[in-house]
Design a protein around this motif. Structure first.
Motif, mmCIF file in Angstrom:
data_model
loop_
_atom_site.group_PDB
_atom_site.id
_atom_site.type_symbol
_atom_site.label_atom_id
_atom_site.label_comp_id
_atom_site.label_asym_id
_atom_site.label_seq_id
_atom_site.Cartn_x
_atom_site.Cartn_y
_atom_site.Cartn_z
ATOM 1 N N THR A 12 24.672 41.896 77.344
ATOM 2 C CA THR A 12 24.400 41.906 78.929
ATOM 3 C C THR A 12 22.851 41.644 79.070
ATOM 4 N N ILE A 13 22.495 41.043 80.163
ATOM 5 C CA ILE A 13 21.279 40.939 80.506
ATOM 6 C C ILE A 13 20.746 42.193 80.901
ATOM 7 N N LEU A 20 21.755 35.032 84.511
ATOM 8 C CA LEU A 20 22.820 33.842 83.961
ATOM 9 C C LEU A 20 23.579 33.345 85.360
ATOM 10 N N GLN A 21 23.058 33.777 86.471
ATOM 11 C CA GLN A 21 23.754 33.184 87.717
ATOM 12 C C GLN A 21 23.269 31.738 87.856
ATOM 13 N N SER A 22 22.000 31.497 87.330
ATOM 14 C CA SER A 22 21.551 29.981 87.407
ATOM 15 C C SER A 22 22.142 29.346 86.411
ATOM 16 N N VAL A 29 22.415 28.978 77.058
ATOM 17 C CA VAL A 29 23.337 29.649 76.444
ATOM 18 C C VAL A 29 24.231 28.784 75.829
ATOM 19 N N LEU A 30 24.740 27.664 76.379
ATOM 20 C CA LEU A 30 25.599 26.558 75.777
ATOM 21 C C LEU A 30 24.917 25.850 74.579
ATOM 22 N N ALA A 43 31.411 29.719 64.276
ATOM 23 C CA ALA A 43 32.605 29.248 65.036
ATOM 24 C C ALA A 43 32.761 29.774 66.456
ATOM 25 N N VAL A 44 32.915 29.195 67.471
ATOM 26 C CA VAL A 44 33.027 29.687 68.566
ATOM 27 C C VAL A 44 34.569 29.398 69.007
ATOM 28 N N TYR A 45 35.429 30.574 69.100
ATOM 29 C CA TYR A 45 36.752 30.215 69.570
ATOM 30 C C TYR A 45 37.027 30.402 71.169
ATOM 31 N N GLY A 46 36.151 31.084 71.694
ATOM 32 C CA GLY A 46 36.479 31.503 73.170
ATOM 33 C C GLY A 46 35.021 32.097 73.575
ATOM 34 N N PHE A 47 34.723 31.884 74.980
ATOM 35 C CA PHE A 47 33.579 32.473 75.659
ATOM 36 C C PHE A 47 33.943 32.498 77.266
ATOM 37 N N VAL A 48 32.840 33.331 77.843
ATOM 38 C CA VAL A 48 32.755 33.195 79.255
ATOM 39 C C VAL A 48 31.164 33.875 79.531
ATOM 40 N N ILE A 49 30.576 32.893 80.461
ATOM 41 C CA ILE A 49 29.285 33.142 80.991
ATOM 42 C C ILE A 49 29.412 33.892 82.402
ATOM 43 N N MET A 50 28.991 35.015 82.400
ATOM 44 C CA MET A 50 29.152 35.565 83.827
ATOM 45 C C MET A 50 27.674 35.729 84.281
ATOM 46 N N PRO A 51 27.598 36.039 85.601
ATOM 47 C CA PRO A 51 26.252 36.128 86.031
ATOM 48 C C PRO A 51 25.177 37.134 85.144
ATOM 49 N N ASP A 52 25.822 38.058 84.762
ATOM 50 C CA ASP A 52 25.056 39.158 83.977
ATOM 51 C C ASP A 52 25.075 39.606 82.651
ATOM 52 N N HIS A 53 26.149 38.921 82.126
ATOM 53 C CA HIS A 53 26.769 39.316 80.765
ATOM 54 C C HIS A 53 27.431 37.818 80.099
ATOM 55 N N ILE A 54 27.629 37.967 78.825
ATOM 56 C CA ILE A 54 28.378 36.906 78.266
ATOM 57 C C ILE A 54 29.511 37.667 77.286
#
Length: 173
Positions: A12-13, A20-22, A29-30, A43-54
């Motif tokens: 979390t930020i 991470l809104q921007s 991050v990507l 290895a990355v199996y899944g992710f989501v980048i949200m405005p304030d956390h990943i």
């Protein structure tokens, strides 16, 4: 975290600010994930980048020099956030100023959470959870999980890896 194990990792930020809104910070991050995957550190199996956390479902494969890949990830993304903010938004950068001996700015909260994923059932549960966050009423970032670009949901629906760093869990389990 241990090498060779799969984890759901949540970072979390600081103060849950929406840094991470921007899109450019999402791309930081990507790009960091891409680099570490292609260097065979994770290895990355899944992710989501949200405005304030990943949320990341990943496996740490090998140390990056003397440090674990997640530490390299956190350090590198922080460095690039700071570099960009210093140049483009010094006022926003000041919101991340800290009085630590080891650093002037702090972007990621200290209490990142890593939960080991022990089975395919748990993996699918965690993956579904992270893919559905962008469509939750609180966020409303997309109408359907696969429509939110900064997530692995589309990869699991179509098999196309826009980010060029994802590994389908079926290759591991």
């Amino acid at each position: 975290m241990e090498l060779g194990e799969i984890y759901l990792y949540t970072a979390t930020i600081t103060k849950q600010r929406n840094l991470l809104q921007s899109e450019k910070y999402k791309c930081v991050v990507l790009d960091s994930l891409y680099y570490l995957v292609h260097c065979r550190k994770m290895a990355v199996y899944g992710f989501v980048i949200m405005p304030d956390h990943i949320h990341l479902i990943w496996e740490l494969l090998e140390t990056n020099g003397k440090e674990y890949p997640h530490a390299s990830f956190m350090k590198y993304t922080s460095h690039l956030f700071q570099k960009d903010l210093r140049k483009n938004d010094p006022e926003l950068l000041e919101q991340y100023r800290v009085d630590f001996r080891t650093r002037k700015y702090h972007f990621w909260q200290m209490n990142s959470l890593a939960t080991q994923v022990f089975s395919s059932t748990i993996f699918l549960s965690k993956l579904t959870y992270i893919h559905n966050i962008p469509v939750q009423e609180k966020w409303q970032l997309a109408a359907a999980p696969e429509q939110y670009r900064f997530s692995s949901a589309s990869f699991y629906m179509t098999g196309k890896d826009e980010f060029k760093f994802l590994t389908h869990i079926s290759e591991r389990i």
